[in-house]
Design a protein around this motif. Structure first.
Motif, PDB file in Angstrom:
ATOM      1  N   LYS A   1     -39.416   6.240  -9.479  1.00  0.00           N
ATOM      2  CA  LYS A   1     -39.112   7.665  -9.370  1.00  0.00           C
ATOM      3  C   LYS A   1     -39.782   8.279  -8.146  1.00  0.00           C
ATOM      4  O   LYS A   1     -40.890   7.904  -7.764  1.00  0.00           O
TER       5      LYS A   1
ATOM      6  N   ASN B   1     -32.802  19.978  -7.934  1.00  0.00           N
ATOM      7  CA  ASN B   1     -33.456  21.035  -8.689  1.00  0.00           C
ATOM      8  C   ASN B   1     -32.512  22.231  -8.773  1.00  0.00           C
ATOM      9  O   ASN B   1     -32.090  22.769  -7.748  1.00  0.00           O
TER      10      ASN B   1
ATOM     11  N   TYR C   1     -41.034  13.805 -14.105  1.00  0.00           N
ATOM     12  CA  TYR C   1     -42.337  13.538 -13.506  1.00  0.00           C
ATOM     13  C   TYR C   1     -43.497  14.022 -14.364  1.00  0.00           C
ATOM     14  O   TYR C   1     -44.563  14.317 -13.863  1.00  0.00           O
TER      15      TYR C   1
ATOM     16  N   MET D   1     -39.523  11.912  -5.123  1.00  0.00           N
ATOM     17  CA  MET D   1     -39.093  13.267  -4.817  1.00  0.00           C
ATOM     18  C   MET D   1     -38.757  13.363  -3.337  1.00  0.00           C
ATOM     19  O   MET D   1     -39.521  12.912  -2.482  1.00  0.00           O
TER      20      MET D   1
ATOM     21  N   GLU E   1     -34.866  15.174  -7.185  1.00  0.00           N
ATOM     22  CA  GLU E   1     -35.505  14.086  -7.914  1.00  0.00           C
ATOM     23  C   GLU E   1     -34.672  12.827  -7.692  1.00  0.00           C
ATOM     24  O   GLU E   1     -33.443  12.876  -7.719  1.00  0.00           O
TER      25      GLU E   1
END
Length: 244
Positions: free
Chosen positions: A61, A36, A213, A63, A44
């Motif tokens: 996917k 980020n 996302y 985090m 991510e």
């Protein structure tokens, strides 16, 4: 005079920045990451399903969130792609794996201190452990009991009971749209997985994942010199790296 907290935060930011640069210079097959820009404590992640496994062709996917005293405390790892797996909590997507557990004494867990987090671990070892976990669930201390039972039934029947296999393949199929949306080419052969993704790191690492996302299923608010031709997963069962 700097406070202890601010010093720890600065140290963590330096560590994360160094890791990010190293991953960009020496990418490892199996995943892509994007930090980020406004908050280096949130990364991510996209994991590719290893060829030759039930997850082949998948694009998952997630985090990673890092504490401000990283690397002395572990990050959290949460899938935003809906996952059905013995060591992933069904409702939240949180991964339950020994390497992400704080290095504190916990006799009830059955984990050895050496299996838990320590400051020598890093993003690369975490991601490789998670990739391995996909095909090597620990069914002795599951985060998803139903998935664990279903997996054991499939494993014990030597694949004759197709319930678990069919569900995972359906899950993998469902990730195709996300890969197309993110303009990511998912490796499906061993050659593509082990070599192509390392030969063209810029094409993967420069993917624009600004909308990574937007429609995740969970709706959560919230260094080594490697052989270029080597893959980092195997297919042994119950490796013990998914303790709850």
């Amino acid at each position: 005079m700097a406070t202890t907290t601010s010093v720890a935060t600065t140290s963590a930011l330096r560590a994360l920045h160094a890791e990010l640069i190293k991953l960009e210079k020496e990418p490892v097959e199996g995943f892509i990451v994007k930090a980020n820009d406004e908050n280096l404590f949130e990364w991510e992640v996209a994991i590719f399903g290893p060829p030759g496994t039930l997850y082949e062709g998948g694009y998952f996917k997630a985090m990673m969130k890092f504490p401000h005293d990283y690397p002395y405390s572990p990050p959290t790892f949460r899938f935003h792609t809906k996952m059905w797996h013995p060591n992933i909590y069904e409702n939240s997507g949180d991964v339950c794996i020994s390497i992400l557990h704080p290095p504190v004494a916990d006799e009830q867990s059955g984990e050895l201190p050496s299996e838990r987090w320590n400051p020598t671990q890093n993003v690369r070892t975490i991601l490789l452990s998670v990739i391995s976990l996909l095909n090597e669930p620990n069914t002795y201390s599951p985060a998803n009991v139903d998935a664990s039972v279903m997996y054991r039934r499939w494993k014990d029947s030597k694949g004759k009971n197709k319930e678990y296999e069919d569900l995972i393949k359906k899950q993998v199929k469902g990730t195709e749209l996300d890969a197309q949306k993110d303009e990511v080419i998912v490796p499906k052969t061993l050659e593509e997985y082990c070599i192509k993704t390392k030969e063209t790191p810029q094409s993967q690492s420069s993917v624009d994942l600004a909308d990574f996302y937007d429609d995740g299923d969970y709706g959560v608010e919230d260094d080594d010199d490697d052989d270029d031709d080597e893959c980092y997963y195997d297919d042994e069962d119950d490796s013990g790296n998914g303790e709850s």
